[in-house]
Scaffold this motif. Structure first.
Motif, short mmCIF file in Angstrom:
data_model
loop_
_atom_site.label_atom_id
_atom_site.label_comp_id
_atom_site.label_asym_id
_atom_site.label_seq_id
_atom_site.Cartn_x
_atom_site.Cartn_y
_atom_site.Cartn_z
N ALA A 17 10.56 -2.06 1.18
CA ALA A 17 9.13 -1.88 0.95
C ALA A 17 8.28 -2.09 2.21
O ALA A 17 7.06 -2.06 2.13
CB ALA A 17 8.65 -2.84 -0.13
N ALA A 18 8.91 -2.24 3.37
CA ALA A 18 8.17 -2.49 4.60
C ALA A 18 7.14 -1.39 4.86
O ALA A 18 7.45 -0.21 4.78
CB ALA A 18 9.13 -2.59 5.78
N TYR A 19 5.92 -1.81 5.13
CA TYR A 19 4.81 -0.92 5.48
C TYR A 19 4.40 0.04 4.36
O TYR A 19 3.66 0.98 4.60
CB TYR A 19 5.11 -0.13 6.76
CG TYR A 19 5.42 -1.04 7.93
CD1 TYR A 19 4.39 -1.69 8.60
CD2 TYR A 19 6.72 -1.26 8.34
CE1 TYR A 19 4.67 -2.55 9.66
CE2 TYR A 19 7.01 -2.11 9.40
CZ TYR A 19 5.98 -2.75 10.05
OH TYR A 19 6.25 -3.60 11.09
N CYS A 24 -0.01 6.13 4.74
CA CYS A 24 -0.68 7.11 3.90
C CYS A 24 0.36 7.82 3.03
O CYS A 24 1.34 8.35 3.55
CB CYS A 24 -1.44 8.12 4.75
SG CYS A 24 -2.38 9.30 3.75
N PRO A 25 0.14 7.86 1.71
CA PRO A 25 1.11 8.49 0.82
C PRO A 25 1.00 10.01 0.77
O PRO A 25 1.86 10.67 0.19
CB PRO A 25 0.77 7.89 -0.54
CG PRO A 25 -0.69 7.64 -0.47
CD PRO A 25 -0.95 7.23 0.96
N ASP A 26 -0.04 10.57 1.39
CA ASP A 26 -0.18 12.03 1.41
C ASP A 26 0.96 12.62 2.23
O ASP A 26 1.10 12.30 3.41
CB ASP A 26 -1.53 12.40 2.04
CG ASP A 26 -1.81 13.89 2.01
OD1 ASP A 26 -0.85 14.69 2.08
OD2 ASP A 26 -2.99 14.24 1.95
N HIS A 59 -1.05 1.04 -5.79
CA HIS A 59 -0.71 2.42 -6.13
C HIS A 59 -0.10 3.14 -4.92
O HIS A 59 0.90 3.85 -5.04
CB HIS A 59 -1.95 3.16 -6.64
CG HIS A 59 -1.68 4.55 -7.08
ND1 HIS A 59 -2.30 5.63 -6.51
CD2 HIS A 59 -0.83 5.06 -8.01
CE1 HIS A 59 -1.85 6.73 -7.09
NE2 HIS A 59 -0.96 6.42 -7.99
N VAL A 60 -0.69 2.93 -3.75
CA VAL A 60 -0.19 3.52 -2.51
C VAL A 60 1.24 3.04 -2.25
O VAL A 60 2.14 3.83 -1.97
CB VAL A 60 -1.11 3.17 -1.32
CG1 VAL A 60 -0.46 3.51 0.00
CG2 VAL A 60 -2.44 3.88 -1.47
N ALA A 61 1.45 1.73 -2.37
CA ALA A 61 2.78 1.17 -2.13
C ALA A 61 3.80 1.74 -3.13
O ALA A 61 4.91 2.09 -2.75
CB ALA A 61 2.75 -0.35 -2.23
N ILE A 65 7.10 3.70 -2.13
CA ILE A 65 8.40 3.15 -2.55
C ILE A 65 9.17 4.20 -3.34
O ILE A 65 10.38 4.38 -3.14
CB ILE A 65 8.20 1.85 -3.35
CG1 ILE A 65 7.78 0.73 -2.38
CG2 ILE A 65 9.45 1.47 -4.12
CD1 ILE A 65 7.32 -0.54 -3.05
N LYS A 66 8.50 4.91 -4.21
CA LYS A 66 9.16 5.97 -4.98
C LYS A 66 9.77 7.01 -4.06
O LYS A 66 10.89 7.49 -4.28
CB LYS A 66 8.19 6.62 -5.95
CG LYS A 66 8.82 7.68 -6.81
CD LYS A 66 7.81 8.30 -7.76
CE LYS A 66 8.47 9.41 -8.57
NZ LYS A 66 7.50 10.15 -9.36
N SER A 67 9.04 7.36 -3.01
CA SER A 67 9.56 8.39 -2.09
C SER A 67 10.75 7.87 -1.28
O SER A 67 11.51 8.67 -0.74
CB SER A 67 8.44 8.87 -1.16
OG SER A 67 8.11 7.89 -0.22
#
Length: 106
Positions: A17-19, A24-26, A59-61, A65-67
């Motif tokens: 989960a680092a960073y 940016c999740p985009d 939400h961003v994290a 993480i999902k990606s």
């Protein structure tokens, strides 16, 4: 929790989960910087173009993480410094680094 996930037909995967709350999740951006996170809010401060993606840091994290579930470069044991290097290299490779950031008055 593992037993419940397996009984319910779900699996458990661990990711690094680092960073994840500073990136940016985009998918067209991916800019990583500590200035992107302000308390519980995320606002992409990409200096090369105006991304301006905004949202809750949790939400961003979660999106990042999902990606990473299928990420073959970043695994659970990748040192955080290496994670940062990988993410920064991906950003530059995917987007190219403009000669000067937005607002440069040189």
């Amino acid at each position: 929790m593992t037993v419940h996930a397996n009984v319910g037909g779900s699996g458990i995967k661990t990711v690094n989960a680092a960073y994840s709350s500073q990136t940016c999740p985009d998918p067209t951006c991916g800019y990583l910087h500590s200035d992107n996170r302000h308390g519980d809010m995320f606002h992409c401060r990409n200096p090369y173009w105006e991304c301006n993606w905004q949202g809750d840091v949790d939400h961003v994290a979660a999106m990042n993480i999902k990606s990473r579930i299928e990420d073959h470069q970043i695994n659970r044991f990748t040192p955080f410094g290496e994670v940062k290097k990988i993410l920064e290299e991906r950003f530059l490779r995917a987007n190219g680094k403009p000669e000067y950031p937005i607002g440069y008055q040189g």
